[in-house]
Structures are given as C-alpha cells and as structure tokens.
Design a protein around this motif. Structure first.
Motif, PDB file in Angstrom:
ATOM      1  N   THR A   1       0.835  -1.204   0.000  1.00  0.00           N
ATOM      2  CA  THR A   1       0.000   0.000   0.000  1.00  0.00           C
ATOM      3  C   THR A   1       0.867   1.251   0.000  1.00  0.00           C
ATOM      4  O   THR A   1       0.625   2.198  -0.773  1.00  0.00           O
ATOM      5  N   ALA A   2       1.889   1.254   0.848  1.00  0.00           N
ATOM      6  CA  ALA A   2       2.745   2.437   0.965  1.00  0.00           C
ATOM      7  C   ALA A   2       3.446   2.736  -0.350  1.00  0.00           C
ATOM      8  O   ALA A   2       3.535   3.890  -0.782  1.00  0.00           O
ATOM      9  N   ILE A   3       3.960   1.692  -1.009  1.00  0.00           N
ATOM     10  CA  ILE A   3       4.687   1.906  -2.265  1.00  0.00           C
ATOM     11  C   ILE A   3       3.732   2.430  -3.341  1.00  0.00           C
ATOM     12  O   ILE A   3       4.051   3.384  -4.059  1.00  0.00           O
ATOM     13  N   ALA A   4       2.560   1.804  -3.447  1.00  0.00           N
ATOM     14  CA  ALA A   4       1.605   2.245  -4.464  1.00  0.00           C
ATOM     15  C   ALA A   4       1.193   3.706  -4.240  1.00  0.00           C
ATOM     16  O   ALA A   4       1.066   4.477  -5.187  1.00  0.00           O
ATOM     17  N   LEU A   5       1.033   4.066  -2.966  1.00  0.00           N
ATOM     18  CA  LEU A   5       0.599   5.439  -2.671  1.00  0.00           C
ATOM     19  C   LEU A   5       1.733   6.444  -2.838  1.00  0.00           C
ATOM     20  O   LEU A   5       1.611   7.434  -3.564  1.00  0.00           O
TER      21      LEU A   5
ATOM     22  N   PRO B   1      -8.038   3.740  -3.338  1.00  0.00           N
ATOM     23  CA  PRO B   1      -8.744   2.517  -3.749  1.00  0.00           C
ATOM     24  C   PRO B   1      -7.882   1.619  -4.647  1.00  0.00           C
ATOM     25  O   PRO B   1      -7.848   0.399  -4.473  1.00  0.00           O
ATOM     26  N   ALA B   2      -7.181   2.233  -5.610  1.00  0.00           N
ATOM     27  CA  ALA B   2      -6.343   1.430  -6.506  1.00  0.00           C
ATOM     28  C   ALA B   2      -5.254   0.713  -5.711  1.00  0.00           C
ATOM     29  O   ALA B   2      -4.978  -0.476  -5.926  1.00  0.00           O
ATOM     30  N   ALA B   3      -4.641   1.429  -4.764  1.00  0.00           N
ATOM     31  CA  ALA B   3      -3.595   0.830  -3.943  1.00  0.00           C
ATOM     32  C   ALA B   3      -4.155  -0.332  -3.127  1.00  0.00           C
ATOM     33  O   ALA B   3      -3.517  -1.380  -2.978  1.00  0.00           O
ATOM     34  N   LEU B   4      -5.379  -0.168  -2.635  1.00  0.00           N
ATOM     35  CA  LEU B   4      -5.979  -1.239  -1.818  1.00  0.00           C
ATOM     36  C   LEU B   4      -6.272  -2.471  -2.665  1.00  0.00           C
ATOM     37  O   LEU B   4      -6.089  -3.604  -2.213  1.00  0.00           O
ATOM     38  N   VAL B   5      -6.709  -2.247  -3.908  1.00  0.00           N
ATOM     39  CA  VAL B   5      -6.982  -3.390  -4.790  1.00  0.00           C
ATOM     40  C   VAL B   5      -5.694  -4.164  -5.038  1.00  0.00           C
ATOM     41  O   VAL B   5      -5.644  -5.398  -4.923  1.00  0.00           O
TER      42      VAL B   5
ATOM     43  N   GLY C   1      -2.269  -4.771   8.323  1.00  0.00           N
ATOM     44  CA  GLY C   1      -1.102  -3.988   7.924  1.00  0.00           C
ATOM     45  C   GLY C   1      -1.501  -2.645   7.316  1.00  0.00           C
ATOM     46  O   GLY C   1      -0.856  -1.616   7.576  1.00  0.00           O
ATOM     47  N   VAL C   2      -2.561  -2.644   6.508  1.00  0.00           N
ATOM     48  CA  VAL C   2      -3.035  -1.389   5.904  1.00  0.00           C
ATOM     49  C   VAL C   2      -3.460  -0.410   6.997  1.00  0.00           C
ATOM     50  O   VAL C   2      -3.077   0.772   6.986  1.00  0.00           O
ATOM     51  N   ALA C   3      -4.225  -0.897   7.959  1.00  0.00           N
ATOM     52  CA  ALA C   3      -4.680  -0.028   9.049  1.00  0.00           C
ATOM     53  C   ALA C   3      -3.493   0.512   9.838  1.00  0.00           C
ATOM     54  O   ALA C   3      -3.455   1.681  10.227  1.00  0.00           O
ATOM     55  N   TYR C   4      -2.495  -0.364  10.041  1.00  0.00           N
ATOM     56  CA  TYR C   4      -1.281   0.050  10.765  1.00  0.00           C
ATOM     57  C   TYR C   4      -0.577   1.180  10.015  1.00  0.00           C
ATOM     58  O   TYR C   4      -0.162   2.178  10.591  1.00  0.00           O
TER      59      TYR C   4
END
Lengths: 294, 240, 338
Positions: free
Chosen positions: C78-82, C90-94, C231-234
């Motif tokens: 998620t961090a890298i995509a963002l 949303p794209a990062a979460l997918v 991990g995303v929430a963290y």
C-alpha cells in the motif's frame, strides 16, 4: 584470481562461524527435538562477556586479553545454556511447543536486557595486532582473523566428531537422536545427555560469539539474531541432527553468500541462501546428510 | 494366579490412556519367578501398552512392583536399572550404530555381561560386529534386540514383545530356542501371537481383552479347551 | 444477554472520540485526545493481527514463523503504491488485496509440503527473505532502513492530521470488528472444524477422505490476507512504513501476543494483542518515570526495557499458565459461577 581467493577464505570464515552456532542447534534438535531460539542469546551474552574480560585485562599483552575473552565467552555460553536447560526446558519435557516458546521468550528478554545495559550501537573490540594484519596468499591479502576462525572451528568439528564416535556419552547422544525412549529403556538417564548437549552447544555458540567479535572487529546486540537465522538455515540444509551435515552446509552457505554478494549485488547472496533452503527442503526434506547422527 | 513359586513382578490396576481413549482399564496380574509367562489376546487389546506401561514409557496409574519393591514412581531408566529388560515390538535397534555399539551402549555398570551366551545363541552378532544395525535383516535385528535384553546379567525379568512377528520359520525356530535358553537364566513376560510357539514355551498365561484381564492360569488349561480358547483368543486352537 | 453486552461495549468503544474524560493511570491524555485514540487504534490493529495468527497457529496447529511477512505486505505494498507510484487509495488497496492473496497462496503451497518444525523454519526463511528485500531498498521502492513515510497529499484529507485521528481510530475499530466476525465465522464453519481436526490429528482427517493440504492452505491464505488488512490499518495509523514490521523478531512478538492471550481462543488472542501493544507502549513511558530513574542500575536497566519485562512475563506464562490470560479469565469466571 586474488579476489576469488579472498572470497573463498572469507566465505570459509563466515561458514566457520555459522557452523559453531549450528552445531549446537543441530545436536539439541536431534536429541531433544527442541528448536532453540535462545541460541542467539548464548552467542550475544558470550560476546559481551568476552569484551569485558578483555577490557579488564587491558594493561597486559593483547594476546592474554584475547585468550581470556575466548575462555570466558565459551565458559559463560556453556553455563547459560546449562541453566536454560535445567530451569526452562526440563519442566516442559512433555510440552514441545512450550519448549520452543520459552526459548523465544528468553531470546527476546536477553536481547532487550543486553541492549538496555550496553546500548544498541556497535562497540569496537581490541584484538592482538597480528590479527588486524593480513597475510598474502596467492596474491590476495587475507586478514589473519579469517585463519583463526577457520582453524578453531575445524578443531571444534573434530572434537565433536571424536566425542560422538569415540566416547560413551557420544554413543548415548547418537542413539538418542534416533530413539530417545529406547535409550531410556536400556536403563540410561537420557536427561543427563540433554544437559550435556545443551552445555556443549552453548559453549560452541559462546566461542562463536567471541570469534565473531574478532572477525568483524565489533560487537552489537543484534548480531546473535542474524547468526541464529543463518544457523537455522545451515542446520536444515545440512540435515537436522547431523554434525557433518551442518559443517558441509555452513561452508556451502558461507561461500554462496560471499560470492553472490560480491558478483551480483549486496543482499543477493543472503536471498539466494533462503532460496537454497526452500529448494533443499522441497527436494530433500531431511537435508543433505539427514538421518545420520555424526 | 497359581500357587507355587513366588511372584516376581506384580501389576495392580494398571490404567493407561492415550489422548481421550482408554487403552487399559485396570489390569492386574502377577508373573512368577523363573520360566516364561505369556501375555496373550487379540490384536489391539493392549498387550504392547501393558509392557510399555510397566516400563513407564506411557503415562499410567496403578502400581507395579518387582520383588516387593515399588517401581511405580521411578523414571524409565531407573525401572530398567532395577532389572527390567525390554525387547520392543519393532526391535528398535539403533540403525546408525554398529552391532558392537548397540551392545556396548546396553552394558550397565555394576552388572555382569553375558557376551558368551549372546554369541553362542547368535554367532552372527560377533561375525558382523562392525556392521551398521540398520543394514541387518529383520531376523538379525530381532536377534540383536534380544541380545541387548539378555546381555545384562542383572536383569531379573525381560519384557519381550512379539519376537517372532514377520520372521521366516527358520528364524522363528531359532528365536524360540533362544527364548527357551534365556528362560533358564531369567524370568520372561512374553507377548506372542504365534500360539504354536507360545504353547511350546509358556507355562503361565494372562489373557487380555479390551483392556482387562479375562483369564489367568495354566496355558494347557486354556488352549486344550476349544471353547475357552475361542472365547478368550477369538480363534480355534484346534489347528495348533 | 451476552450479545447485548458485546453490542453495548462496541457502541461505547465507537463513542470514545466524543468522550472527554481522563482515565488516570490508564492513559496519558483524555479519551478523545489524539494520543490516546492513536494508542487504542494500534491496540485494535494488533488485536486483529494476533487473531489472524491464532487462526493459523492456534486453530490449525501450523507453527508459522513467517506471519510478519503478510502484515508487511499490507504495510509496504500500500505504501509503495501510494507514495512511490502516486496511485489513488482505492487502486492501492486493490493491488494490496491481490498481492495479499497471491503471496500466501504461493508461499503456503511451497511451505506446506513440509510440516512441524521444518515448516516453521521454511516460513521463517521466506519471511527473512522478505525482510532482506525490504532492507535492500530495491529500485528505491522501500526506503530501506529509513522506511517509507506517506507524506502529504497521498492520502485523502479525511485520513490525515491530528484532528482526524478519530477517523483512523474508527477504521482500526472496524478492522478489529470485521476480522473478529470473519474469524468467528471461519472457525465455526465446517472449514474451521476441519482445521481443528487437523490440529488434533492430521492422519484421522486423511482417513476421512479429506485432503489436509488444501485445508491448511486455506487457513494460511485467509490468515495471511487478514494480516495484510491489519497492515493497511497500521500504515494509516502510523503515517508510514518501517522495516521493523518485516523482521523475524516481529513474528516472535506475534507469537508472544497469542500465547499471552491463550492459544486457540480468538478473543484470547485479541486480548493478548491489545494487552501486549498497550504494555509495550506504556512500559516505554514507565521507563521514563523519575522514581524508576532513581533506582540503581541493576534494577533500572531491566525495568526500563519493555521487551525484557514482556519476555520474562511470557516465560512465566508458558511455564505456569499455559492457557494464557484467557485461561485465567475463564477459570476466574468458572469460579464465580460456582
């Protein structure tokens, strides 16, 4: 050419350190089926003991300080391991997962304590000037510490093989690796062999702790954990419970790491070792020399 | 149990559970000094469990006494040192050790060692002393396993679990002879499925069924009465 | 009755950001302060994470030493995509969700070919490979030892800044609730009963004509995926990724959390995760207490190391209270009912 020689000797030196940690892990696993996460703690505590032993003898010849650190580290490693077996492992004799868990707790607690007491930063160790120098071999300038580490690890390997093949306790350990219950059913107190194996493993890990300080020139609290993981990989590749297998795998892993880290890129060697482990486990789940006890 | 010679080994109310299932539900019997006592019963009635329970290899309740001394609270190796030899069902020789090492491991301080008897019964153990036990045939492994139990003269009773299982008739005969010789110098509690062998060797017999003793007495009494044999052993003894 | 209690508790937890009350001793600031909400959010994340580990370790009996890897997937992908590729949230979460299914599927398929301790070791080795990868900072993606801060402008405004901590807090609470519901549903389903049967006796499961491998893989993938969600929430709560979450020590800490709460009880694991994170955080503050600083070194040094206290506590629990805190609560409950 000189680069290759240097890489080989350095790889062997690294392999020697891995072997010293892996030997005890392998014996402890083989005989007791305990995955000992505290082995890195034995290594670290011994490294710091050696550091302070040498510091206490600062006024004397550097060789005296170095030998004292070696002896003190090995001794403390053995004592720490023995106490661990008696106080934490033995009460959980019938709970194998519990045994793994207490060693995890001991590893975490010891690491935190060492960090709290001595700080997280690396400390410089003093070694005799000869060790800081290099020897020319086939055109390569090789730090003398490499030879010291390799020779001492080889001595430990031969000592262990002699112990396993030529002594009564070695016989008990080899038999116990195969079938603990049957050893008890021959009237042998296999628990004493457990303690002995922990003491030997702790001594080897303690020696490794001091030698690693000599090899790298520094000590820090985190190296024990890194060594432990490398040693786990070595033990599995070599075959759980096999000393000769651990020695072979340690050399293999050390060389592979050095060459790939140098010729490919830093980190690739470490990565490749993990892949090697996965491949070995899938192709030969027992390890290279699995099923042999010595 | 018959009157006569004194009872060497006494088992009282032995219970063993593995996980949730109870294997033995209170087994009691005695083994007389000298000769061979047979422990019989169908497959899976707890014969092996009884032997392992006596040795303390399994968690158990009840009491086990050897010549009046209680073994119940002792760890396995101490029970064995009091003079209990064990020949397990699967032989369990140490495959990675040589024959000589297997025997040397068995030697017990403070005991005489019957190497002459062992080598007389099984000369191949001397001829192949340096061979790894894992490379022996099943029959040879059985001989090594018996030799380990016989070696220590301080053993007062041997617990022997199905020594003839899976062996050729020739080897069965040799094992039976060895048992007979062994019974001259020690007491044996024998688990044996081969009734012909059992009848030939055994004097007293204890029959287990579903974790309980259902018969104890003279073997002739049991086997020569077809109704009794069928009831306790689940087979006709007529053929034997 | 029990359900009503649970619902009331959940409602109360949801209302914390509106309650301006100071709980002396328990939290530094009032309940609705950003610091307290952030701490509670982290506690919920670790409660959820411990629960995902309990699915694979406690319920299926798989001693994985590589669970941190899947948590790290949620954090780093998620961090890298963002931050590196400037994707929308949303794209990062997918993308994260896809990786969080495929990676445990692939690695689980390999690791589960061995069992017991070799399984533990090979999962440890793969997680270590992930840790090495993150530290090597390939193509400048992960930031190596420095970690990866999300920085300004990469997240929706409602998720950034001290004033919006309540939103992150609710996300963490929602994550814990969702993970718990999925976890409860899974272990109670026929699937979950097979997991527990495998834990008790794998051979018997095979004898029933079922293939344990597939069931174990399902457990591995489900727990890995849910760990990535945690991990995303963290990542959101911390505002960035740090390589510490990829290390083997982090997996060991997870193990401590689950055993602390009680292996094989979901609420025990959740409790363990929450208590662990809370203690870890509060013990750091405790180490700065003047009274402690005044103690001689022999006492001060150990007491100011949270991991030392937690490690020792863990050993004591394993030795004397194998059922964990959950077991303690249960037996206390049983006593009071008598």
């Amino acid at each position: 050419m000189s680069t290759i020689v240097l890489l080989i000797v350095t790889g062997l030196g690294l392999g020697a350190l891995y072997f010293l940690v892996a030997a005890g892990l392998s014996l402890i696993w083989g005989l007791m089926r305990v995955l000992n996460f505290a082995h890195g703690a034995f290594f670290t505590v011994a490294a710091y003991t050696g550091f302070f032993a040498a510091a206490a003898l600062a006024g004397t010849s550097p060789w005296v300080g170095w030998f004292a650190s070696l002896v003190a580290g090995t001794f403390v490693g053995a004592v720490f391991a023995t106490l661990t077996e008696i106080a934490l492992i033995r009460p959980l004799y019938r709970r194998p997962v519990g045994q793994v868990l207490v060693t995890v707790g001991l590893a975490l607690a010891t690491l935190a304590l060492v960090e709290g007491a001595f700080g997280a930063d690396p400390r410089q160790v003093t070694v005799p000037p000869w060790m800081a120098a290099t020897t020319s071999m086939l055109g390569a300038a090789i730090p003398n510490t490499r030879f010291v580490v390799i020779v001492l690890a080889a001595l430990v390997l031969f000592g262990l093989l002699f112990f396993l093949r030529r002594t009564r306790y070695g016989l008990i350990v080899r038999a116990g690796v195969e079938n603990r219950d049957m050893v008890s059913a021959l009237g042998i107190d296999v628990q004493r062999a457990f303690t002995l194996v922990f003491a030997i493993g702790g001594a080897a890990a303690g020696l490794a702790g001091v030698l690693a300080a000599t090899y790298y020139g520094t000590i820090d609290p985190g190296r024990g954990t890194a060594m432990l993981i490398s040693a786990f990989i070595v033990v599995v590749i070599g075959g759980l419970g096999s000393i000769a297998g651990s020695a072979l795998a340690a050399v293999l892993v050390g060389l592979l790491q050095q060459f790939l880290n140098f010729y490919a890129a830093a980190g690739v060697g470490d990565f490749a070792v993990v892949l090697l482990l996965a491949v070995v486990l899938l192709v030969r789940p027992g390890g290279l020399l699995g099923g042999k006890s010595a | 149990m018959n009157a006569g010679a004194e009872v060497l080994l006494r088992v009282e109310n032995l219970r063993v559970s593995i996980g949730e299932s109870q294997i033995l539900g209170g087994v009691s019997f005695g083994v007389r000094q000298g000769g061979i006592t047979g422990l019989l019963g169908r497959n899976g009635v707890g014969k092996t469990t009884t032997l392992r329970g006596i040795l303390g290899l399994l968690p158990r309740t009840g009491t086990v006494t050897l010549a009046g001394e209680s073994l119940t609270a002792l760890p396995v190796h101490e029970i064995v040192r009091r003079g209990v030899g064990y020949v397990p069902e699967d032989r369990d020789v140490f495959a990675g050790l040589t024959i000589e090492e297997n025997l040397r491991l068995t030697e017990r301080a403070g005991s005489e060692h019957r190497y002459p008897l062992v080598y007389e019964l099984f000369p191949e153990l001397r001829d192949r002393a340096a061979q790894l036990a894992g490379t022996l045939s099943g029959g040879q492994q059985q001989m090594l396993s018996l030799a380990r139990a016989l070696l220590n003269a301080s053993n007062r009773i041997l617990l022997i679990d199905e020594p003839t299982k899976g062996l050729s008739p020739v080897v069965v005969k040799r094992v039976a002879e060895a048992l007979q010789r062994a019974a001259e110098v020690t007491t044996i509690l024998l688990v044996e499925q081969n009734l012909a062998v059992a009848r030939h060797l055994v004097r007293d017999v204890v029959v287990l069924d579903q974790g309980l003793v259902t018969f104890a007495g003279d073997i002739a009494e049991l086997i020569d009465d077809p109704a009794l044999a069928r009831r306790h052993l689940g087979l006709s003894a007529a053929g034997h | 009755m029990r359900f009503a209690l649970l619902a009331a508790l959940a409602l109360l937890v949801l209302l914390f950001p509106f309650i301006h009350v100071t709980v002396p001793g328990l939290f530094e600031g009032p309940l609705d302060s950003a610091g307290t909400l952030n701490l509670l959010g982290l506690c919920f994340v670790f409660g959820a994470l411990a629960l995902t580990y309990d699915i694979v370790f406690g319920y299926t009996g798989l001693l994985s030493f590589g669970h941190a890897l899947y948590f790290a997937v949620g954090v780093y992908v998620t961090a890298i995509a963002l931050a590196r590729w400037h994707w929308s949230l949303p794209a990062a979460l997918v993308l994260t969700a896809v990786v969080a299914v495929l990676l445990p599927l692939a690695l689980g398929a390999i690791c589960l070919r061995v069992r017991d301790i070799p399984f533990a070791m090979v999962t440890l080795a793969f997680a270590e490979a992930g840790s090495i990868l993150v530290l090597q900072n390939p193509f400048g993606l992960t930031g190596g030892e420095e970690g990866l801060a999300l920085g300004g402008g990469v997240l929706p405004a409602a998720l950034v800044g001290v004033s919006n901590t309540a939103h992150l807090y609710w996300i963490a609470a929602g994550l814990l609730a969702a993970t718990s519901l999925i976890g409860w549903w899974a272990v109670g389903s026929p699937l979950g009963r097979v997991w527990q049967a495998i834990r008790e006796n794998e051979r018997r499961v095979t004898a029933l004509g079922l293939n344990p491998y597939l069931y174990k893989l399902a457990s591995f993938v489900l727990s890995g995926f849910l760990a990535a969600c945690a991990g995303v929430a963290y990542l959101l709560l911390q505002g960035g990724a740090n390589p510490q979450v990829t290390t083997s020590s982090f997996t060991l800490v997870l193990l401590v959390m689950v055993v602390l709460g009680g292996v094989g009880t979901l609420w025990g694991a959740v409790l363990g995760g929450i208590v662990y994170e809370y203690l870890d955080f509060r013990l750091v503050e405790f180490s700065n207490v003047p009274a402690l600083q005044a103690l001689p070194g022999v006492l001060r040094v150990p007491l100011s190391e949270p991991l030392f206290i937690l490690g020792v506590l863990f050993i004591v629990l394993v030795l004397f209270l194998p059922q964990g805190l959950g077991g303690l609560v249960r037996s206390a409950g049983a006593r009071s009912e008598r």
